[in-house]
Design a protein around this motif. Structure first.
Motif, PDB file in Angstrom:
ATOM      1  N   ILE A 159       0.808  -1.229   0.000  1.00 14.41           N
ATOM      2  CA  ILE A 159       0.000   0.000   0.000  1.00 14.41           C
ATOM      3  C   ILE A 159       0.840   1.277   0.000  1.00 14.41           C
ATOM      4  N   PRO A 160       1.803   1.462   0.917  1.00 13.02           N
ATOM      5  CA  PRO A 160       2.544   2.739   0.896  1.00 13.02           C
ATOM      6  C   PRO A 160       3.349   2.942  -0.380  1.00 13.02           C
ATOM      7  N   PHE A 161       3.866   1.853  -0.958  1.00 15.17           N
ATOM      8  CA  PHE A 161       4.636   1.971  -2.193  1.00 15.17           C
ATOM      9  C   PHE A 161       3.726   2.357  -3.360  1.00 15.17           C
ATOM     10  N   TRP A 162       2.545   1.738  -3.410  1.00 15.84           N
ATOM     11  CA  TRP A 162       1.576   2.079  -4.451  1.00 15.84           C
ATOM     12  C   TRP A 162       1.174   3.549  -4.347  1.00 15.84           C
ATOM     13  N   LEU A 163       0.894   3.976  -3.118  1.00 15.18           N
ATOM     14  CA  LEU A 163       0.494   5.369  -2.898  1.00 15.18           C
ATOM     15  C   LEU A 163       1.585   6.325  -3.348  1.00 15.18           C
ATOM     16  N   GLY A 168       0.431  20.299   1.691  1.00 17.23           N
ATOM     17  CA  GLY A 168       0.711  19.021   1.064  1.00 17.23           C
ATOM     18  C   GLY A 168       1.737  18.218   1.842  1.00 17.23           C
ATOM     19  N   LEU A 169       2.758  18.878   2.356  1.00 17.97           N
ATOM     20  CA  LEU A 169       3.796  18.208   3.132  1.00 17.97           C
ATOM     21  C   LEU A 169       3.212  17.567   4.382  1.00 17.97           C
ATOM     22  N   PHE A 170       2.450  18.345   5.165  1.00 19.44           N
ATOM     23  CA  PHE A 170       1.896  17.813   6.407  1.00 19.44           C
ATOM     24  C   PHE A 170       0.825  16.745   6.138  1.00 19.44           C
ATOM     25  N   GLN A 171       0.084  16.907   5.046  1.00 16.71           N
ATOM     26  CA  GLN A 171      -0.901  15.885   4.706  1.00 16.71           C
ATOM     27  C   GLN A 171      -0.208  14.564   4.380  1.00 16.71           C
ATOM     28  N   ARG A 172       0.901  14.625   3.671  1.00 12.37           N
ATOM     29  CA  ARG A 172       1.619  13.416   3.308  1.00 12.37           C
ATOM     30  C   ARG A 172       2.256  12.755   4.522  1.00 12.37           C
ATOM     31  N   ILE A 173       2.730  13.556   5.474  1.00  6.33           N
ATOM     32  CA  ILE A 173       3.244  12.991   6.725  1.00  6.33           C
ATOM     33  C   ILE A 173       2.112  12.328   7.495  1.00  6.33           C
ATOM     34  N   ASN A 174       0.955  13.015   7.531  1.00  6.51           N
ATOM     35  CA  ASN A 174      -0.218  12.504   8.243  1.00  6.51           C
ATOM     36  C   ASN A 174      -0.665  11.155   7.696  1.00  6.51           C
ATOM     37  N   TYR A 175      -0.875  11.097   6.385  1.00  3.38           N
ATOM     38  CA  TYR A 175      -1.351   9.855   5.775  1.00  3.38           C
ATOM     39  C   TYR A 175      -0.230   8.827   5.669  1.00  3.38           C
ATOM     40  N   GLY A 176       0.983   9.326   5.469  1.00  4.07           N
ATOM     41  CA  GLY A 176       2.122   8.423   5.381  1.00  4.07           C
ATOM     42  C   GLY A 176       2.318   7.616   6.649  1.00  4.07           C
ATOM     43  N   ALA A 177       2.115   8.259   7.810  1.00  2.00           N
ATOM     44  CA  ALA A 177       2.256   7.545   9.077  1.00  2.00           C
ATOM     45  C   ALA A 177       1.268   6.388   9.163  1.00  2.00           C
ATOM     46  N   SER A 178       0.066   6.591   8.648  1.00  4.00           N
ATOM     47  CA  SER A 178      -0.968   5.558   8.716  1.00  4.00           C
ATOM     48  C   SER A 178      -0.701   4.404   7.755  1.00  4.00           C
ATOM     49  N   VAL A 179      -0.271   4.721   6.541  1.00  6.19           N
ATOM     50  CA  VAL A 179      -0.033   3.645   5.568  1.00  6.19           C
ATOM     51  C   VAL A 179       1.254   2.887   5.884  1.00  6.19           C
ATOM     52  N   VAL A 180       2.242   3.567   6.472  1.00  5.53           N
ATOM     53  CA  VAL A 180       3.446   2.863   6.919  1.00  5.53           C
ATOM     54  C   VAL A 180       3.094   1.911   8.054  1.00  5.53           C
ATOM     55  N   TRP A 181       2.172   2.336   8.920  1.00  3.24           N
ATOM     56  CA  TRP A 181       1.706   1.433   9.980  1.00  3.24           C
ATOM     57  C   TRP A 181       1.038   0.203   9.381  1.00  3.24           C
ATOM     58  N   ILE A 182       0.218   0.394   8.362  1.00  2.00           N
ATOM     59  CA  ILE A 182      -0.423  -0.736   7.681  1.00  2.00           C
ATOM     60  C   ILE A 182       0.639  -1.713   7.173  1.00  2.00           C
ATOM     61  N   ALA A 183       1.667  -1.182   6.526  1.00  2.00           N
ATOM     62  CA  ALA A 183       2.734  -2.030   5.998  1.00  2.00           C
ATOM     63  C   ALA A 183       3.470  -2.748   7.126  1.00  2.00           C
TER      64      ALA A 183
END
Length: 212
Positions: free
Chosen positions: A16-20, A182-197
Motif C-alpha cells: 500500500i505505501p509503495f503504491w500510494l 501538502g507536506l503535512f498531509q503526506r506525513i499525516n497519511y504516510g504515518a498511517s499507511v506505513v503502519w499498515i505495511a
C-alpha cells in the motif's frame, strides 16, 4: 490463528505505501506546476484538474481494493479477539472511503468555501479515512503486545497514531497560511499507511513461522 491462509492478502497491505507513493508521484508529474509540498493530494482528482480522471483510477480505487482485502484478512486472522476483528473492519471501511473520495471529487482547487455536494461527500469521506486508520493503529498499540507478543510493534503503532494526530493542527495552520499543506498531509497519511505495511510485514513473518 490462520496466518498462513492469507499470505496474499498480507502482501496487499505491505504494498500500500509503495503504491500510494508511486501513484501520487506519477499523477503529480502529469499535473503541470503541481506542488507535492503545498497542494493536497485531493487536488490531483479535483474537477478541472488535468489528472481528474486518471488520479482516482491510479490511486483511490486500487488502493481501496488493497485496504479492503487486507482488512478482511486481519479480521479473519484474529477471530478470537473482537477488538482485532473491529480493527480489520476499520481498515476495510477505510478502503470503502477511499473509493468514495475518488468518485466524489472536490471542486476546482478543493476550496472549502461554498463546497458542492460532491466535495462535501469527499470531505466527509476523507474524515472517515483518517478516523478509521487512526483508531485501528491506536488499538494495535494494545493488541500488538497481546496478540503478536511484540512490544516494539505496540510502540510503533502508538508512534504512528501520534504522528497522524499531531499533524492535524499543522495541516490546519498550513491551510490558513497557504504553504506546506501538502507536506503535512503526506506525513499525516504516510504515518498511517506505513503502519499498515508494518502490520502486514509482521503478519507475513508470523505466517512463515506457522509453516515451519
Amino acid at each position: 490463528m490462520s496466518y498462513f491462509r492469507y499470505k496474499s492478502a498480507y502482501c496487499a497491505g505491505l504494498i500500500i505505501p509503495f503504491w500510494l507513493f508511486v501513484g501520487v508521484m506519477i499523477a503529480g508529474l502529469l499535473y503541470p506546476d503541481y506542488s507535492q509540498t503545498n497542494q493536497a493530494m485531493s487536488e490531483l482528482g479535483a474537477q478541472g484538474a488535468p489528472t481528474h480522471v486518471l488520479s482516482p483510477l491510479m490511486n483511490n480505487y486500487p488502493l481501496g481494493c488493497l485496504f479492503i482485502i487486507f482488512g478482511i484478512a486481519v479480521s479473519k486472522s484474529f477471530r478470537e479477539s473482537k477488538l482485532a476483528v473491529f480493527t480489520g473492519l476499520l481498515i476495510s471501511i477505510h478502503g470503502i472511503a477511499s473509493f468514495s473520495t475518488g468518485y466524489f471529487s472536490c471542486d476546482v482547487g478543493c476550496s472549502l468555501e461554498n463546497p458542492s455536494t460532491s466535495q462535501t461527500i469527499h470531505n466527509y469521506s476523507g474524515l472517515v479515512m483518517f478516523a478509521s486508520l487512526f483508531l485501528a493503529s491506536a488499538a494495535w498499540g494494545y493488541l500488538g503486545r497481546r496478540l503478536l507478543q511484540s512490544s516494539p510493534f505496540s510502540v510503533f503503532s502508538i508512534v504512528c497514531s501520534l504522528a497522524a494526530l499531531v499533524t492535524l493542527p499543522l495541516m490546519g495552520k498550513a491551510l490558513e497560511a497557504g504553504h506546506y499543506f501538502g507536506l503535512f498531509q503526506r506525513i499525516n497519511y504516510g504515518a498511517s499507511v506505513v503502519w499498515i505495511a508494518g502490520l502486514a510485514l509482521l503478519m507475513l513473518k508470523r505466517s512463515r513461522h506457522m509453516q515451519t
